[in-house]
Design a protein around this motif. Structure first.
Motif, PDB file in Angstrom:
ATOM      1  N   ALA A 214       0.835  -1.206   0.000  1.00 56.59           N
ATOM      2  CA  ALA A 214       0.000   0.000   0.000  1.00 56.59           C
ATOM      3  C   ALA A 214       0.869   1.255   0.000  1.00 56.59           C
ATOM      4  CB  ALA A 214      -0.908   0.007   1.229  1.00 56.59           C
ATOM      5  N   GLY A 215       0.330   2.300  -0.558  1.00 62.52           N
ATOM      6  CA  GLY A 215       0.958   3.596  -0.418  1.00 62.52           C
ATOM      7  C   GLY A 215       0.639   4.193   0.939  1.00 62.52           C
ATOM      8  N   LEU A 216       1.424   5.168   1.339  1.00 58.88           N
ATOM      9  CA  LEU A 216       1.181   5.829   2.619  1.00 58.88           C
ATOM     10  C   LEU A 216       0.082   6.882   2.499  1.00 58.88           C
ATOM     11  CD1 LEU A 216       1.949   6.547   5.571  1.00 58.88           C
ATOM     12  CD2 LEU A 216       3.627   8.141   4.612  1.00 58.88           C
ATOM     13  N   ASN A 217       0.106   7.634   1.441  1.00 57.04           N
ATOM     14  CA  ASN A 217      -0.792   8.770   1.270  1.00 57.04           C
ATOM     15  C   ASN A 217      -2.011   8.406   0.426  1.00 57.04           C
ATOM     16  OD1 ASN A 217       0.882  10.900   2.566  1.00 57.04           O
ATOM     17  ND2 ASN A 217       2.333  10.295   0.961  1.00 57.04           N
ATOM     18  N   PRO A 218      -3.060   9.230   0.460  1.00 50.26           N
ATOM     19  CA  PRO A 218      -4.201   8.998  -0.432  1.00 50.26           C
ATOM     20  C   PRO A 218      -3.736   8.899  -1.888  1.00 50.26           C
ATOM     21  CG  PRO A 218      -4.740  10.695   1.175  1.00 50.26           C
ATOM     22  CD  PRO A 218      -3.279  10.396   1.334  1.00 50.26           C
ATOM     23  N   HIS A 219      -4.332   7.966  -2.630  1.00 45.57           N
ATOM     24  CA  HIS A 219      -3.998   7.752  -4.042  1.00 45.57           C
ATOM     25  C   HIS A 219      -2.517   7.437  -4.232  1.00 45.57           C
ATOM     26  CE1 HIS A 219      -7.685  10.419  -5.252  1.00 45.57           C
ATOM     27  NE2 HIS A 219      -7.989   9.441  -4.407  1.00 45.57           N
ATOM     28  N   ALA A 220      -1.888   6.841  -3.194  1.00 43.89           N
ATOM     29  CA  ALA A 220      -0.448   6.530  -3.234  1.00 43.89           C
ATOM     30  C   ALA A 220       0.376   7.762  -3.606  1.00 43.89           C
ATOM     31  CB  ALA A 220      -0.176   5.373  -4.194  1.00 43.89           C
ATOM     32  N   GLY A 221      -0.061   8.910  -3.107  1.00 43.43           N
ATOM     33  CA  GLY A 221       0.698  10.149  -3.294  1.00 43.43           C
ATOM     34  C   GLY A 221       0.340  10.948  -4.516  1.00 43.43           C
ATOM     35  N   GLU A 222      -0.425  10.379  -5.463  1.00 44.69           N
ATOM     36  CA  GLU A 222      -0.827  11.102  -6.688  1.00 44.69           C
ATOM     37  C   GLU A 222       0.378  11.774  -7.344  1.00 44.69           C
ATOM     38  OE1 GLU A 222      -3.431  11.208  -9.206  1.00 44.69           O
ATOM     39  OE2 GLU A 222      -4.691  11.415  -7.415  1.00 44.69           O
ATOM     40  N   ASN A 223       1.420  10.925  -7.599  1.00 42.98           N
ATOM     41  CA  ASN A 223       2.647  11.418  -8.258  1.00 42.98           C
ATOM     42  C   ASN A 223       3.278  12.603  -7.525  1.00 42.98           C
ATOM     43  OD1 ASN A 223       2.649   9.530 -10.398  1.00 42.98           O
ATOM     44  ND2 ASN A 223       1.104  10.735 -11.492  1.00 42.98           N
ATOM     45  N   GLY A 224       3.216  12.561  -6.204  1.00 44.61           N
ATOM     46  CA  GLY A 224       3.854  13.596  -5.400  1.00 44.61           C
ATOM     47  C   GLY A 224       2.951  14.740  -5.016  1.00 44.61           C
ATOM     48  N   ALA A 225       1.757  14.811  -5.600  1.00 45.39           N
ATOM     49  CA  ALA A 225       0.857  15.915  -5.277  1.00 45.39           C
ATOM     50  C   ALA A 225       0.313  15.808  -3.863  1.00 45.39           C
ATOM     51  CB  ALA A 225      -0.302  15.961  -6.287  1.00 45.39           C
TER      52      ALA A 225
END
Length: 339
Positions: A214-225
């Motif tokens: 899993a990613g840490l952030n929503p949407h797995a970070g959304e390409n850094g956004a």
């Protein structure tokens, strides 16, 4: 009747003021319908006998050595007695009982390491009660790792919540959410992934384990956004695992990882923090989930619930998770249930 040469599962008593003792009695009462492999509980025989009588349950208690447990399991609950007496009152935790709680765990581990038991199954403990008595380990898992290290092994314990529906592993566990981003590292994810893949192969018999990360952030970070951690920390860990021949995918958006079609594509999910892992499994398999500690030199399972002091002694606690933990311990130790 089971042959007396079989090594039993060793069940710790947990906090004697919690639901562990009555769940132990219930599990033995359901031993035949549940197809349970013989187990022995490390406890005070008099305490268990008194509790069974108070609840009106017919549970013969037999004081045994581990080697004798299997031959008595069909007609009586085998109990390996503790030196520390238990005088607990259900629902009233007492630090004075900490010595018996700790002795039960220490003895179970020692017996398994001496090959007198097949696996350790732990009933729930209350860490705050042990802390009041001077217990210096963060929790059950860390204490088991400490005991394993006394035998010359320095394990990196990994908590897996397992069910037939879903298996999840939180990479960071009992820490504040605010501490997760600074605690999470590429190395921690890689070490965790290696242990999960190894135990899935060697203990679960999955020849080519598939890990979903899993990613840490929503949407797995959304390409850094929505944060750089997924690209800077999680993605490199996935690449390292893949380079080592482990089938890992990610970082994946956690909100789409746990529906049925997604679950069919992996054998275990690595979550970045506690609730990211435990919310889905407790939603999908609340009564059947089992806590298993990977990375130890012995098998350890546990029911996925706490001491439930509020209902202890009422006889209403459900033994499903403990029965599942006993069944999984037998499966992982390469044994089938007794006839």
């Amino acid at each position: 009747m089971t042959a007396p040469t079989q090594r039993p599962l060793l069940l710790t008593q947990g906090d004697p003021a919690g639901v562990g003792p009555e769940l132990t009695l219930k599990a033995w009462l359901q031993r035949r319908e549940a197809g349970l492999f013989p187990f022995a509980v490390l406890a005070d025989p008099a305490h268990l006998a008194s509790l069974a009588a108070a609840l009106g349950w017919t549970v013969p208690i037999r004081t045994v050595s581990p080697a004798e447990a299997a031959s008595h399991f069909d007609e009586a609950l085998p109990v390996v007695p503790l030196q520390a007496p238990v005088t607990a009152v259900p629902g009233k935790p007492n630090p004075a009982q900490a010595r018996a709680v700790i002795e039960s765990i220490e003895t179970a581990v020692a017996l398994v390491q001496n090959r007198e038991g097949a696996a350790v199954v732990t009933n729930p403990i209350a860490k705050h009660v042990l802390y009041e008595a001077g217990f210096r380990h963060p929790g059950h898992t860390e204490f088991l790792a400490f005991l394993a290290a006394q035998g010359g092994v320095e394990p990196h314990p990994v908590m897996m919540l397992w069910s037939e529906t879903l298996a999840v592993v939180p990479v960071t566990v009992h820490i504040p959410l605010s501490a997760v981003p600074t605690t999470l590292t590429t190395d921690l994810i890689v070490r965790t992934g290696r242990i999960v893949a190894k135990d899935l192969r060697e203990r679960f018999g999955i020849s080519h384990p598939r890990l979903a990360v899993a990613g840490l952030n929503p949407h797995a970070g959304e390409n850094g956004a929505m944060g750089r951690e997924d690209g800077d920390i999680v993605a490199p860990a996935v690449e390292i695992l893949r380079a080592e021949g482990i089938e890992a995918t990610g970082p994946l958006p956690a909100d789409t990882m746990f529906h049925a079609r997604a679950r069919s594509r992996y054998d275990a999910a690595l979550a970045m923090y506690h609730d990211q892992a435990l919310i889905p499994i407790k939603t999908l398999a609340f009564d059947e989930a089992v806590n298993i500690t990977l990375g130890l030199p012995f098998i350890r399972t546990s029911p996925d619930h706490g001491t439930a002091f509020d209902i202890a002694g009422m006889g209403i606690a459900q033994p499903d998770s403990l029965i599942a933990a006993l069944r999984l311990a037998a499966r992982l130790s390469g044994r089938s249930a007794a006839p």
